[in-house]
Enzyme design. Structure first.
Site, PDB file in Angstrom:
ATOM      1  N   LYS A 254      66.540  27.057 -15.557  1.00  5.07           N
ATOM      2  CA  LYS A 254      67.655  26.990 -16.524  1.00  5.07           C
ATOM      3  C   LYS A 254      69.006  26.987 -15.799  1.00  5.07           C
ATOM      4  O   LYS A 254      69.865  26.149 -16.082  1.00  5.07           O
ATOM      5  CB  LYS A 254      67.560  28.171 -17.499  1.00  5.07           C
ATOM      6  CG  LYS A 254      66.287  28.183 -18.339  1.00  5.07           C
ATOM      7  CD  LYS A 254      66.252  29.331 -19.319  1.00  5.07           C
ATOM      8  CE  LYS A 254      66.057  30.684 -18.657  1.00  5.07           C
ATOM      9  NZ  LYS A 254      64.749  30.828 -18.002  1.00  5.07           N
ATOM     10  N   THR A 255      69.176  27.924 -14.875  1.00  3.00           N
ATOM     11  CA  THR A 255      70.431  27.986 -14.120  1.00  3.00           C
ATOM     12  C   THR A 255      70.605  26.750 -13.251  1.00  3.00           C
ATOM     13  O   THR A 255      71.718  26.211 -13.114  1.00  3.00           O
ATOM     14  CB  THR A 255      70.456  29.257 -13.244  1.00  3.00           C
ATOM     15  OG1 THR A 255      70.267  30.404 -14.068  1.00  3.00           O
ATOM     16  CG2 THR A 255      71.770  29.393 -12.498  1.00  3.00           C
TER      17      THR A 255
ATOM     18  N   ASP B 245      74.610  33.268 -18.682  1.00  4.31           N
ATOM     19  CA  ASP B 245      73.182  33.564 -18.527  1.00  4.31           C
ATOM     20  C   ASP B 245      72.806  34.747 -19.415  1.00  4.31           C
ATOM     21  O   ASP B 245      73.631  35.613 -19.692  1.00  4.31           O
ATOM     22  CB  ASP B 245      72.892  33.893 -17.058  1.00  4.31           C
ATOM     23  CG  ASP B 245      71.411  33.767 -16.721  1.00  4.31           C
ATOM     24  OD1 ASP B 245      70.649  33.247 -17.565  1.00  4.31           O
ATOM     25  OD2 ASP B 245      71.020  34.197 -15.621  1.00  4.31           O
TER      26      ASP B 245
ATOM     27  N   THR C 110      66.067  34.018 -21.950  1.00  9.30           N
ATOM     28  CA  THR C 110      64.605  34.147 -21.913  1.00  9.30           C
ATOM     29  C   THR C 110      64.075  34.633 -23.257  1.00  9.30           C
ATOM     30  O   THR C 110      62.873  34.699 -23.454  1.00  9.30           O
ATOM     31  CB  THR C 110      64.185  35.150 -20.820  1.00  9.30           C
ATOM     32  OG1 THR C 110      64.888  36.385 -21.024  1.00  9.30           O
ATOM     33  CG2 THR C 110      64.515  34.622 -19.435  1.00  9.30           C
TER      34      THR C 110
ATOM     35  N   ARG D 181      60.312  29.240  -9.126  1.00  9.24           N
ATOM     36  CA  ARG D 181      60.896  30.385  -8.417  1.00  9.24           C
ATOM     37  C   ARG D 181      59.821  31.161  -7.676  1.00  9.24           C
ATOM     38  O   ARG D 181      60.008  31.578  -6.532  1.00  9.24           O
ATOM     39  CB  ARG D 181      61.618  31.308  -9.402  1.00  9.24           C
ATOM     40  CG  ARG D 181      62.312  32.498  -8.708  1.00  9.24           C
ATOM     41  CD  ARG D 181      62.983  33.393  -9.721  1.00  9.24           C
ATOM     42  NE  ARG D 181      64.085  32.702 -10.396  1.00  9.24           N
ATOM     43  CZ  ARG D 181      64.629  33.119 -11.549  1.00  9.24           C
ATOM     44  NH1 ARG D 181      64.166  34.199 -12.139  1.00  9.24           N
ATOM     45  NH2 ARG D 181      65.630  32.456 -12.083  1.00  9.24           N
TER      46      ARG D 181
END
Length: 340
Positions: free
Chosen positions: A63-64, A108, A157, A217
């Site tokens: 997302k980031t 975020d 999230t 990640r």
């Protein structure tokens, strides 16, 4: 003597290095990329700024990274903050009034935004104005400040915790990031290994990919830890890392061949060994594992359910036939026909 950089600084720099800088470097999430590219191109052709966008999904899916990529592709400055960091209305007002025309504001974990702050965000997103109340009681008055045009990109999230009025203001789209396939993860690991100058053979690449919980990640984290293991134990042969080295490194991290860690396995072992495979309630399992219910529900269970090792039923948690087989437990005769 050259000072040593802290591990935190080194990992942060590595994470920045691994972020894609062009659309063709971003692997996976094709439906999101296609939609966002159209959104950006259409806005550019009209001479407008892109509309507000919300990305949601489990941690570690990119997302980031997508927000950074949008900023790079549009050549715009991006200001970064998070929901918990904006504690007061004044904090948000300070951020918004310091934006330049066309800037991107990335928030975020926006679901953790204070509700009073959220109310101020509505007119800012919709009308480009900031309503500030001065004074209290009968003498209070509202001042309306015009804001420079900006694009809000938010990530979360927990999309269900975002209020409906806030969700509806993301006129550019609300996009859910999906988990990655093993093939996509292998491509990501291959790209990361090239950037970090780590040589992996094909089998080693696949071994990291299949244990990475379908999450980039996690895959990049495993790649770095395998590199560290090989460096310390001098496991690199002929300049490349093989499947055996990867297995040894990930075994040391207690990550098995399908990506289960020690917490995942302990959960299933307690469920099967103590409670006969279930059904067992969440509170009961949390007490038996000395864990918080939220940790089990949000961290441990989703991956087990995704792999088909666990079922959530109205009566409680139930281990599947696949869970028995993976942990090499014998299935009781009375349960054989009932298990999925």
């Amino acid at each position: 003597m050259k000072p040593k950089s802290s591990p935190k600084t080194e990992d942060s720099l590595l994470d920045q290095t691994l972020r894609p800088t062009r659309w063709d470097e971003y692997i996976g999430q094709k439906h999101i990329k296609d939609n966002v590219k159209i959104l950006l191109r259409a806005a550019e052709e009209r001479g407008h700024i892109p509309e507000h966008i919300l990305f949601y999904g489990p941690p570690g899916l990119g997302k980031t990274t997508l927000a950074h990529l949008i900023a790079k592709e549009t050549g715009r400055q991006m200001k970064i903050t998070s929901g918990p960091a904006i504690e007061k209305v004044g904090d948000l007002a300070s951020i918004l009034t310091n934006l330049a025309s066309g800037d991107i504001l990335f928030i975020d974990e926006i679901h953790r935004l204070n509700k009073m702050v959220e109310e101020i965000l509505y007119p800012a997103m919709e009308s480009g104005v900031l309503d500030i109340i001065i004074g209290k009681g009968p003498s209070a008055r509202t001042i309306q400040l015009d804001l420079p045009p900006f694009t809000l990109i938010a990530a979360t999230t927990r999309v269900a915790l975002i209020s409906s009025p806030l969700r509806s203001r993301f006129s550019g789209g609300v996009f859910r990031l999906e988990f990655y396939s093993d093939e996509e993860i292998a491509k990501i690991v291959d790209r990361s290994s090239n950037l970090l100058k780590i040589n992996l053979d094909g089998e080693a690449l696949e071994e990291i990919a299949k244990r990475s919980r379908f999450t980039p990640r996690t895959a990049n984290y495993f790649l770095k830890r395998v590199r560290d293991f090989a460096q310390v134990y001098k496991k690199s042969k002929g300049g490349s890392l093989d499947k055996k080295t990867v297995k040894e490194a990930l075994d040391m991290l207690s990550v098995d061949e399908i990506g289960l860690n020690s917490s995942d396995r302990k959960f299933l072992e307690i469920l099967i060994g103590k409670f006969g495979g279930g059904p067992a309630g969440l509170k009961t399992l949390a007490a038996a594992l000395s864990e918080e219910e939220a940790t089990l529900e949000e961290v441990v269970e989703p991956y087990l359910i995704q792999l088909g090792l666990l079922e959530r039923t109205a009566r409680g948690r139930v281990a599947t036939k696949k869970a028995y087989e993976h942990l090499e437990f014998d299935i009781p005769e009375g349960k054989q026909s009932k298990l999925i």
